[in-house]
Design a protein around this motif. Structure first.
Motif, short mmCIF file in Angstrom:
data_model
loop_
_atom_site.label_atom_id
_atom_site.label_comp_id
_atom_site.label_asym_id
_atom_site.label_seq_id
_atom_site.Cartn_x
_atom_site.Cartn_y
_atom_site.Cartn_z
N ALA A 50 -0.89 -14.66 -3.08
CA ALA A 50 -1.75 -13.93 -2.16
C ALA A 50 -1.91 -14.67 -0.84
N LEU A 51 -1.99 -16.00 -0.90
CA LEU A 51 -2.21 -16.78 0.31
C LEU A 51 -0.96 -16.82 1.19
N ALA A 52 0.23 -16.98 0.57
CA ALA A 52 1.46 -16.93 1.35
C ALA A 52 1.62 -15.56 2.00
N LEU A 53 1.31 -14.53 1.24
CA LEU A 53 1.37 -13.16 1.77
C LEU A 53 0.42 -13.00 2.95
N ALA A 54 -0.83 -13.44 2.78
CA ALA A 54 -1.82 -13.28 3.85
C ALA A 54 -1.47 -14.11 5.08
N SER A 55 -1.06 -15.36 4.86
CA SER A 55 -0.84 -16.27 5.98
C SER A 55 0.32 -15.85 6.86
N LEU A 56 1.34 -15.25 6.25
CA LEU A 56 2.56 -14.96 7.00
C LEU A 56 2.62 -13.54 7.55
N LEU A 57 1.70 -12.67 7.12
CA LEU A 57 1.77 -11.28 7.54
C LEU A 57 1.63 -11.11 9.05
N LEU A 58 0.74 -11.87 9.67
CA LEU A 58 0.54 -11.73 11.12
C LEU A 58 1.84 -12.03 11.87
N GLY A 59 2.45 -13.17 11.54
CA GLY A 59 3.68 -13.53 12.23
C GLY A 59 4.81 -12.58 11.93
N VAL A 60 4.88 -12.09 10.69
CA VAL A 60 5.95 -11.17 10.31
C VAL A 60 5.82 -9.85 11.06
#
Length: 515
Positions: A50-60
């Motif tokens: 969940a954290l990897a998903l949340a952290s990278l969504l903005l940049g993606v």
């Protein structure tokens, strides 16, 4: 198929990536027994993803606006599939947690582009139908995860919760290649690397600090260092976003109360509605002795009510987002509160009514949230805002797991300490909250087992009640904020769709014109 093929491709990928957020909850006790884990390990199995998903969504989301959303979505599918294989064959908890983080990276590529891709392919009433179907997929995936995990764990093995991703993901890849068209991006724009890195560090350090706090203590140098790192990274993120020409998150959007209200509701939604399911699953399996399928069945009513409401909302809408989001969060708060009445004699059936009510709220909020967010910003911000909504949702889930774990273990320890019959209340609380209740009871002399079993049931029920009360409070606060701040008329997201949409794939059209 030509018309709805893109929706099918996007919903397949979305279903799998969201299923993997909650499918592990029922399988955690089996993982603990197989791999020899603690509560912190169990939390990281959920939170690493969940954290990897949340952290990278903005940049993606912003990156996809530049290089092409279809490319990023396909790359995410491939990474997610490969990481699922590694999760399935992981020999220990460390490899599993690492592979879950890579899974989150792939999921970010998929989730960060779904909203913009739907906007690229659908407009007018079709857009409303597409978002309703996608919203129902969100609700069903998150809510059916525990049931699917129970079936696979009990009748096959916990590793099959990851193997099952392979055929579905491969089907999604084929459908995407055949039906999803590309919106070319603006490749000359400079990427906001500092913003992406600082946001990732801030959210990761904060979550890690919360998890370490309940196992190591709040005042240890390492825990304090994590919180300090999170604070510094967050400050650097704010500075980076105000100075970058193309930030991953335009902070000026928060000047609008509607946008701010929607982001707050996205943050609180996952924590209030889903983060406590991990601890309910632990209670039913490690304390009540339920099999994985039985535990999953008790959580299934949330799925049914969420799906029914999502489908009806799409059929009879559009409704004002202020009413659906605010009212849905109020129902989630009510449902969580209804479950917070457990005691030593409670069973899984005592959760059902509250889960049904929470599911009604989830079904109202989920399809409205994304469309309302798009309606609050200019069309060229579509990719950014799509990533931001999903980022805040998954960040809320990751933080919810960590905060609820802290509350859960602390309350168990308090009950054990007050009883006075346990020599090491802290150590026992750590073991109990890590799913080792039955082994602890079995390790005591036969004459003491019944008394200890009753104490364990009382402590777990008290811990769950505390978690559910906090979840209810989160939902209630978010509901009040939405009702006070959000002012997006019904159907406004469709009226905001520009004329340029029909030309979004011509050589001169920017990628964001698709919305």
């Amino acid at each position: 198929m030509r018309k709805w093929g893109p929706l099918a491709a996007i919903c397949l990928g979305t279903f799998m990536l969201l299923l993997d957020v909650t499918i592990v909850t029922v399988a955690l006790p089996a993982m603990a027994a197989d791999l020899g884990t603690t509560l912190s390990d169990l939390e990281w199995v959920v939170d690493a993803y969940a954290l990897a998903l949340a952290s990278l969504l903005l940049g993606v989301g912003s990156r996809a606006d530049r290089i092409g959303r279809r490319k990023v979505y396909l790359a995410g599918l491939i990474v997610f599939t490969g990481a699922s294989v590694v999760c399935a064959v992981a020999p220990d908890a460390g490899v599993l947690v690492g592979a879950r983080a890579v899974q989150g990276l792939g999921a970010a590529g998929m989730f960060g582009t779904t909203i913009a891709l739907l906007g690229t392919h659908y407009g007018g009433r079709d857009r409303g139908v597409a978002f309703a179907v996608w919203g129902a997929t969100n609700s069903v995936a998150a809510a059916t995860g525990p049931m699917a995990g129970g079936l696979l764990t009990q009748y096959l093995d916990w590793r099959w919760i990851f193997f099952v991703n392979l055929p579905v993901c491969l089907a999604a890849v084929v459908l995407t290649l055949r039906s999803v068209r590309e919106a070319e991006g603006r490749g000359r724009q400079r990427a906001d690397v500092l913003g992406t890195v600082t946001f990732t560090v801030a959210s990761g350090a904060l979550t890690f600090g919360l998890i370490r706090a309940h196992s190591e203590g709040w005042t240890t140098p390492f825990t304090l260092g994590l919180f300090a790192t999170a604070a510094v990274a967050l400050a650097l993120f704010v500075v980076a976003e105000t100075r970058h020409e193309h930030p991953v998150l335009d902070l000026s959007l928060f000047r609008g109360p509607s946008f701010t209200g929607i982001m707050v509701s996205a943050l609180f939604l996952q924590g209030a509605a889903f983060a406590y399911l991990l601890y309910e699953s632990l209670w039913m399996q490690s304390v009540l002795g339920y099999e994985p399928v039985e535990a999953g069945l008790y959580l299934l009513p949330m799925c049914a009510s969420a799906f029914a409401v999502s489908a009806l909302a799409g059929r009879f809408g559009p409704w004002p987002p202020r009413a659906t989001i605010g009212g849905g969060l109020a129902l989630i708060a009510l449902g969580s509160g209804m479950q917070a009445t457990l005691d030593a004699g409670s069973s899984g059936g005592d959760l059902v009514a509250g889960l049904v009510v929470s599911g009604l709220g989830v079904g109202l909020v989920t399809p409205s949230l994304s469309a309302a967010a798009l309606a609050t910003v200019p069309p060229e911000r579509a990719g950014m805002v799509g990533g931001a909504v999903n980022t805040f949702r998954q960040l809320g889930f990751a933080l919810g797991i960590a905060v609820f774990g802290l509350i859960f273990q602390s309350r168990i320890e308090r009950v054990l300490r007050a009883d006075g019959g346990v020599a090491d209340p802290h150590g026992a609380a750590v073991a109990l909250s890590g799913g080792q209740a039955r082994s602890i009871v079995a390790g005591r002399p036969e004459g003491e087992r019944a008394e200890l079993a009753g104490l364990v049931r009382e402590a777990f029920a008290s811990g769950l009640n505390a978690v559910l009360v906090v979840a209810a409070a989160l939902g209630a606060v978010a509901s009040v904020l939405v009702l006070a701040m959000v002012r997006v008329p019904a159907g406004d997201s469709e009226r905001r769709r520009p004329e340029a949409d029909t030309h979004a794939h011509g050589p001169e059209a920017p990628a964001d014109a698709a919305l």
